[in-house]
Design a protein around this motif. Sequence first.
Motif, mmCIF file in Angstrom:
data_model
loop_
_atom_site.group_PDB
_atom_site.id
_atom_site.type_symbol
_atom_site.label_atom_id
_atom_site.label_comp_id
_atom_site.label_asym_id
_atom_site.label_seq_id
_atom_site.Cartn_x
_atom_site.Cartn_y
_atom_site.Cartn_z
ATOM 1 N N ALA A 172 -28.901 -25.343 65.574
ATOM 2 C CA ALA A 172 -28.957 -25.610 64.138
ATOM 3 C C ALA A 172 -30.068 -24.799 63.482
ATOM 4 O O ALA A 172 -29.885 -24.217 62.408
ATOM 5 C CB ALA A 172 -29.167 -27.103 63.891
ATOM 6 N N LEU A 196 -25.137 -28.023 57.475
ATOM 7 C CA LEU A 196 -25.540 -29.238 58.185
ATOM 8 C C LEU A 196 -24.324 -30.048 58.624
ATOM 9 O O LEU A 196 -24.273 -30.558 59.757
ATOM 10 C CB LEU A 196 -26.442 -30.087 57.295
ATOM 11 C CG LEU A 196 -27.835 -29.533 56.979
ATOM 12 C CD1 LEU A 196 -28.563 -30.456 56.013
ATOM 13 C CD2 LEU A 196 -28.648 -29.358 58.253
ATOM 14 N N VAL A 199 -22.644 -28.234 61.604
ATOM 15 C CA VAL A 199 -23.389 -28.335 62.856
ATOM 16 C C VAL A 199 -23.312 -29.749 63.422
ATOM 17 O O VAL A 199 -23.002 -29.959 64.607
ATOM 18 C CB VAL A 199 -24.855 -27.912 62.641
ATOM 19 C CG1 VAL A 199 -25.693 -28.212 63.876
ATOM 20 C CG2 VAL A 199 -24.930 -26.433 62.302
#
Length: 331
Positions: A172, A196, A199
């Motif tokens: 990430a 986000l 991931v």
Amino acid sequence: MSVAAPIEVSKGDTEAHPEDLLKGLGSAVQGRSLWQIAWLRLRRDKVALGGGAVILLLIAAAVFGPWFAADPLEYNQDLIDPTFQRPLDGWLHSGISADHLLGVEPTTGRDLLARILTGARISLIVAAVATLVSVTIGTVLGGLAGYFGGWVDTVISRAMDVFLAFPLLLFAIALVGVVPGEVLGIKGNGLRVGVLIFVIGFFNWPYIGRIVRGQTLSLREREFIDASRSLGAGHLHIFFREVLPNLVAPIIVYATLLIPTNILFEAALSFLGVGVIPPAPSWGGMLTLAVPTYQNTPFFMIVPGMAIFITVLAFNLLGDGLRDALDPRAR
């Protein structure tokens, strides 16, 4: 000594009629579905209901709160002591007042309540959408692996092992560093939130995939599956009409337990500086700003920390209650 006369009983009176026995009962005898039984069990679990009430309150505050709260980006330097760079008033120099119910940030004077509510909206959106992605991918792939078995199960199971061994946090951080400033017309925090969600959601599906696979392995040997197959039902019909409805209960339970995990992961990424872009508020980003000033203003670290703690605890309590309520072996 007198003998009582025998009672004459006609032949019609001695015959039992089930419809006559049930006559007059009306709706007194009714079966209950799994969801009705689960709701009755959940109603008795006051702790789980309390967690659900906190979650509903948090969602309402995240949706409607920013409309009524102060501007989370507005600076109030007049509330800050220029010498010590902390709020002038309030308990533990928190800056709590009638206009700022949770105080203000040190050095900037931004309203903490407004930033907590805006950060809650971001955390819930990321966690909910990422959980939906994980549940969808994990349910489909885990169900296919358990239902078909053979080489399909082998390929999907090995893919699960690869994803589970992947260093997600490092990936990430690296991915956020290499993503360009604009992708398909999306930029800024919109792009960062999308990264986000990708991931967290795409790399967490093996956890629920393993659960669904195990449940499907058990379900495919049940009698109703054999009955559907003997009636000529195809694989798609059996999977979506017979297997998948019986997976709803464990999927719901695991989803409620996966959401707080995703909230913590989003807060951790924001704390490390790879979450939403400042000055947009996030709970993890607020903790990052509180680290250098916690000795002078410890209250600034307590507020976002308690927001994360209460939210995660509420989801966990509700998830535990749903697990007990939906367990068919529970009494």
